[in-house]
Design a protein around this motif. Structure first.
Motif, PDB file in Angstrom:
ATOM      1  N   ASN A   1       1.214  -1.112   0.198  1.00  0.00           N
ATOM      2  CA  ASN A   1       0.027  -0.077  -0.204  1.00  0.00           C
ATOM      3  C   ASN A   1       0.762   1.355   0.561  1.00  0.00           C
ATOM      4  O   ASN A   1       0.832   1.776   1.002  1.00  0.00           O
ATOM      5  CB  ASN A   1      -0.861   0.232   1.229  1.00  0.00           C
ATOM      6  CG  ASN A   1      -2.229   1.213   1.355  1.00  0.00           C
ATOM      7  OD1 ASN A   1      -2.070   1.643   0.763  1.00  0.00           O
ATOM      8  ND2 ASN A   1      -2.344   1.202   2.329  1.00  0.00           N
TER       9      ASN A   1
ATOM     10  N   THR B   1       2.385   4.905  -1.057  1.00  0.00           N
ATOM     11  CA  THR B   1       1.889   6.162  -1.302  1.00  0.00           C
ATOM     12  C   THR B   1       2.989   7.091  -2.102  1.00  0.00           C
ATOM     13  O   THR B   1       4.201   6.668  -1.994  1.00  0.00           O
ATOM     14  CB  THR B   1       1.264   6.909  -0.187  1.00  0.00           C
ATOM     15  OG1 THR B   1       2.373   7.184   0.600  1.00  0.00           O
ATOM     16  CG2 THR B   1      -0.160   5.489   0.706  1.00  0.00           C
TER      17      THR B   1
ATOM     18  N   TYR C   1      -0.067   7.772 -10.189  1.00  0.00           N
ATOM     19  CA  TYR C   1      -1.237   6.592  -9.785  1.00  0.00           C
ATOM     20  C   TYR C   1      -0.992   5.812 -11.141  1.00  0.00           C
ATOM     21  O   TYR C   1      -1.401   4.893 -11.217  1.00  0.00           O
ATOM     22  CB  TYR C   1      -1.727   7.534  -9.836  1.00  0.00           C
ATOM     23  CG  TYR C   1      -3.252   6.710  -9.171  1.00  0.00           C
ATOM     24  CD1 TYR C   1      -3.139   5.562  -7.900  1.00  0.00           C
ATOM     25  CD2 TYR C   1      -4.453   6.493 -10.070  1.00  0.00           C
ATOM     26  CE1 TYR C   1      -3.998   4.944  -7.591  1.00  0.00           C
ATOM     27  CE2 TYR C   1      -5.634   5.299  -9.446  1.00  0.00           C
ATOM     28  CZ  TYR C   1      -5.169   4.736  -9.119  1.00  0.00           C
ATOM     29  OH  TYR C   1      -5.882   3.823  -8.587  1.00  0.00           O
TER      30      TYR C   1
ATOM     31  N   THR D   1      -0.862   1.848 -10.879  1.00  0.00           N
ATOM     32  CA  THR D   1      -1.570   1.227 -11.715  1.00  0.00           C
ATOM     33  C   THR D   1      -1.457   0.296 -13.341  1.00  0.00           C
ATOM     34  O   THR D   1      -1.800  -1.073 -13.329  1.00  0.00           O
ATOM     35  CB  THR D   1      -3.260   1.823 -11.944  1.00  0.00           C
ATOM     36  OG1 THR D   1      -3.199   3.180 -10.754  1.00  0.00           O
ATOM     37  CG2 THR D   1      -3.931   1.248 -13.071  1.00  0.00           C
TER      38      THR D   1
ATOM     39  N   ARG E   1       0.904  -3.021 -11.755  1.00  0.00           N
ATOM     40  CA  ARG E   1      -0.287  -3.789 -11.290  1.00  0.00           C
ATOM     41  C   ARG E   1      -1.080  -4.364 -12.084  1.00  0.00           C
ATOM     42  O   ARG E   1      -1.079  -5.643 -11.879  1.00  0.00           O
ATOM     43  CB  ARG E   1      -0.760  -3.119  -9.847  1.00  0.00           C
ATOM     44  CG  ARG E   1       0.071  -1.963  -9.214  1.00  0.00           C
ATOM     45  CD  ARG E   1      -0.724  -1.745  -8.082  1.00  0.00           C
ATOM     46  NE  ARG E   1      -0.895  -1.073  -6.856  1.00  0.00           N
ATOM     47  CZ  ARG E   1      -0.943  -0.192  -6.063  1.00  0.00           C
ATOM     48  NH1 ARG E   1      -1.383   0.363  -5.933  1.00  0.00           N
ATOM     49  NH2 ARG E   1       0.116  -0.032  -4.369  1.00  0.00           N
TER      50      ARG E   1
ATOM     51  N   ARG F   1      -8.838 -13.842  -5.998  1.00  0.00           N
ATOM     52  CA  ARG F   1      -8.920 -12.724  -4.706  1.00  0.00           C
ATOM     53  C   ARG F   1      -6.582 -13.021  -4.639  1.00  0.00           C
ATOM     54  O   ARG F   1      -6.145 -11.446  -3.608  1.00  0.00           O
ATOM     55  CB  ARG F   1      -8.923 -13.430  -4.162  1.00  0.00           C
ATOM     56  CG  ARG F   1      -8.835 -12.841  -1.755  1.00  0.00           C
ATOM     57  CD  ARG F   1      -9.930 -13.346  -1.076  1.00  0.00           C
ATOM     58  NE  ARG F   1     -10.379 -13.073  -0.317  1.00  0.00           N
ATOM     59  CZ  ARG F   1     -10.575 -13.541   1.211  1.00  0.00           C
ATOM     60  NH1 ARG F   1     -11.241 -14.159   0.993  1.00  0.00           N
ATOM     61  NH2 ARG F   1     -10.534 -12.383   2.080  1.00  0.00           N
TER      62      ARG F   1
ATOM     63  N   ARG G   1      -4.158  -9.245  -4.076  1.00  0.00           N
ATOM     64  CA  ARG G   1      -3.198  -9.166  -3.133  1.00  0.00           C
ATOM     65  C   ARG G   1      -2.133  -8.573  -3.136  1.00  0.00           C
ATOM     66  O   ARG G   1      -1.717  -7.759  -2.843  1.00  0.00           O
ATOM     67  CB  ARG G   1      -4.236  -9.654  -1.925  1.00  0.00           C
ATOM     68  CG  ARG G   1      -2.720  -9.625  -0.426  1.00  0.00           C
ATOM     69  CD  ARG G   1      -2.803 -11.022   0.550  1.00  0.00           C
ATOM     70  NE  ARG G   1      -2.904 -12.125   0.127  1.00  0.00           N
ATOM     71  CZ  ARG G   1      -1.562 -12.882   0.142  1.00  0.00           C
ATOM     72  NH1 ARG G   1      -0.653 -11.827   0.311  1.00  0.00           N
ATOM     73  NH2 ARG G   1      -1.992 -13.691  -0.252  1.00  0.00           N
TER      74      ARG G   1
ATOM     75  N   GLY H   1      -1.681  -5.228  -4.993  1.00  0.00           N
ATOM     76  CA  GLY H   1      -1.258  -4.252  -4.420  1.00  0.00           C
ATOM     77  C   GLY H   1      -2.236  -3.668  -5.192  1.00  0.00           C
ATOM     78  O   GLY H   1      -3.115  -2.358  -4.117  1.00  0.00           O
ATOM     79  N   PHE H   2      -3.764  -4.644  -5.216  1.00  0.00           N
ATOM     80  CA  PHE H   2      -5.219  -3.842  -4.737  1.00  0.00           C
ATOM     81  C   PHE H   2      -5.807  -3.813  -3.732  1.00  0.00           C
ATOM     82  O   PHE H   2      -5.633  -4.970  -2.939  1.00  0.00           O
ATOM     83  CB  PHE H   2      -6.232  -4.699  -6.706  1.00  0.00           C
ATOM     84  CG  PHE H   2      -6.052  -4.278  -8.237  1.00  0.00           C
ATOM     85  CD1 PHE H   2      -5.706  -2.920  -8.661  1.00  0.00           C
ATOM     86  CD2 PHE H   2      -4.569  -4.894  -8.399  1.00  0.00           C
ATOM     87  CE1 PHE H   2      -5.619  -3.020  -9.747  1.00  0.00           C
ATOM     88  CE2 PHE H   2      -3.849  -5.155  -9.651  1.00  0.00           C
ATOM     89  CZ  PHE H   2      -5.028  -3.807  -9.957  1.00  0.00           C
ATOM     90  N   VAL H   3      -6.762  -3.041  -3.174  1.00  0.00           N
ATOM     91  CA  VAL H   3      -7.338  -2.821  -2.375  1.00  0.00           C
ATOM     92  C   VAL H   3      -8.301  -4.842  -2.345  1.00  0.00           C
ATOM     93  O   VAL H   3      -7.814  -5.520  -1.140  1.00  0.00           O
ATOM     94  CB  VAL H   3      -8.641  -2.370  -1.842  1.00  0.00           C
ATOM     95  CG1 VAL H   3      -9.148  -2.621  -1.059  1.00  0.00           C
ATOM     96  CG2 VAL H   3      -8.029  -0.871  -2.178  1.00  0.00           C
ATOM     97  N   ASN H   4      -8.788  -5.053  -3.624  1.00  0.00           N
ATOM     98  CA  ASN H   4      -9.568  -6.333  -3.134  1.00  0.00           C
ATOM     99  C   ASN H   4      -9.893  -7.078  -4.452  1.00  0.00           C
ATOM    100  O   ASN H   4      -9.502  -6.135  -4.895  1.00  0.00           O
ATOM    101  CB  ASN H   4     -10.443  -6.630  -2.316  1.00  0.00           C
ATOM    102  CG  ASN H   4     -11.938  -5.349  -3.024  1.00  0.00           C
ATOM    103  OD1 ASN H   4     -12.015  -5.189  -4.015  1.00  0.00           O
ATOM    104  ND2 ASN H   4     -12.103  -4.774  -1.531  1.00  0.00           N
TER     105      ASN H   4
ATOM    106  N   ASN I   1     -11.575  -4.022  -6.276  1.00  0.00           N
ATOM    107  CA  ASN I   1     -10.946  -2.904  -7.332  1.00  0.00           C
ATOM    108  C   ASN I   1      -9.798  -3.538  -8.168  1.00  0.00           C
ATOM    109  O   ASN I   1      -9.899  -2.950  -9.087  1.00  0.00           O
ATOM    110  CB  ASN I   1     -10.170  -2.736  -5.488  1.00  0.00           C
ATOM    111  CG  ASN I   1      -8.817  -1.858  -6.331  1.00  0.00           C
ATOM    112  OD1 ASN I   1      -7.942  -1.932  -6.179  1.00  0.00           O
ATOM    113  ND2 ASN I   1      -9.819  -0.940  -7.153  1.00  0.00           N
TER     114      ASN I   1
END
Length: 289
Positions: free
Chosen positions: A200, A202, A230, A234, A237, A253, A257, A260-263, A266
């Motif tokens: 995660n 930033t 960003y 992306t 990813r 799923r 993970r 790097g995606f939230v779920n 996403n």
């Protein structure tokens, strides 16, 4: 196996070591203590790594005081001395301590990275999810199967050792010919994204690494690459997700993970926006080829 790390274990008070979960092979030992060793100077004879899952107390390393963040990897070379200081406000203790034999790590450094002697530029580093997965696999193997079969444990040792080095070295292995057009600090930011895309991260994390203000960095990055940071992250990813989706053993799923995606939701939304089809559809198309 205990003999290999006897000198390090002797430095840990019995009252702490007796309550410590230990997973040990010939070249790597993982410790999960319930307490810190406070006020005692410990000099590392082998490579030593610490992953903090809670905010740790301050520590003196080679004579200087450091304050580390939760969720960071601390990388210590042989000969480094560390003393954890008392902190009455911090009673939590959630961390993983990893010792790796010097000869073993030096061999991995030479064979995998062409580095004759490993040199970590800084103590505090960010780590990716692959390292955590390797730790879990190593622990599971020892817990379920002990030290047999030896070949399996040796392969997990090598995987874990290489990932520890990758997350501790400041390297440029991800740069390609296109990056020659970019300034040094843009190159460093791209390396950082490629190394830690699974976490995660930033803009502040990246800017802290390259010593630029967020506003300056975003403007310079867009001018040099044509994308925002960003957008660039992306794309990394999504490309990694495409690679992983070809492996049917991973669930969507898990792919989300590790990339790097939230779920998974996403991942599906972003993937469909970039590729035009969902991850499950992409996997089906690939399997039919």
């Amino acid at each position: 196996m205990k003999q290999n790390f006897r000198n390090f274990i002797k430095k840990i008070p019995d009252r702490i070591h007796s309550q410590t979960k230990t997973f040990m092979s010939e070249n790597i030992a993982i410790f999960k203590p319930e307490k810190y060793v406070i006020g005692q100077s410990m000099c590392m004879e082998d490579y030593h790594f610490i992953i903090f899952h809670s905010k740790p107390p301050k520590a003196i390393i080679n004579g200087n005081i450091y304050s580390f963040k939760k969720g960071r990897l601390i990388s210590l070379e042989p000969g480094t001395s560390i003393t954890v200081l008392v902190n009455e406000k911090n009673n939590t203790c959630k961390y993983i301590s990893i010792s790796a034999k010097k000869d073993f790590m030096d061999r991995l450094g030479l064979e995998s990275f062409g580095v004759e002697k490993l040199k970590f530029e800084k103590f505090e580093n960010q780590y990716n999810n692959y390292l955590l997965d390797a730790i879990n696999s190593f622990e599971h193997e020892i817990f379920v199967y002990g030290n047999a079969p030896a070949l399996m444990l040796q392969s997990l040792e090598i995987q874990l050792g290489i990932l520890l080095i990758r997350n501790s070295l400041a390297d440029n292995i991800f740069l390609d010919d296109r990056n020659e057009l970019y300034d040094d600090y843009i190159k460093k930011s791209i390396v950082y994204m490629h190394k830690y895309y699974s976490g995660n991260i930033t803009i502040d994390d990246i800017c802290g690494e390259i010593y630029l203000s967020p506003s300056h960095f975003k403007r310079a990055f867009k001018n040099k690459t044509g994308n925002t940071p960003y957008q660039f992250l992306t794309e990394i990813r999504v490309d990694k997700a495409k690679e992983m989706l070809k492996n049917k053993e991973r669930t969507i799923r898990e792919v989300a993970r590790l990339c790097g995606f939230v779920n998974s939701g996403n991942l599906s939304a972003v993937f469909k926006k970039h590729i035009g089809i969902s991850p499950s559809e992409y996997r089906k198309v690939y399997s039919e080829k």
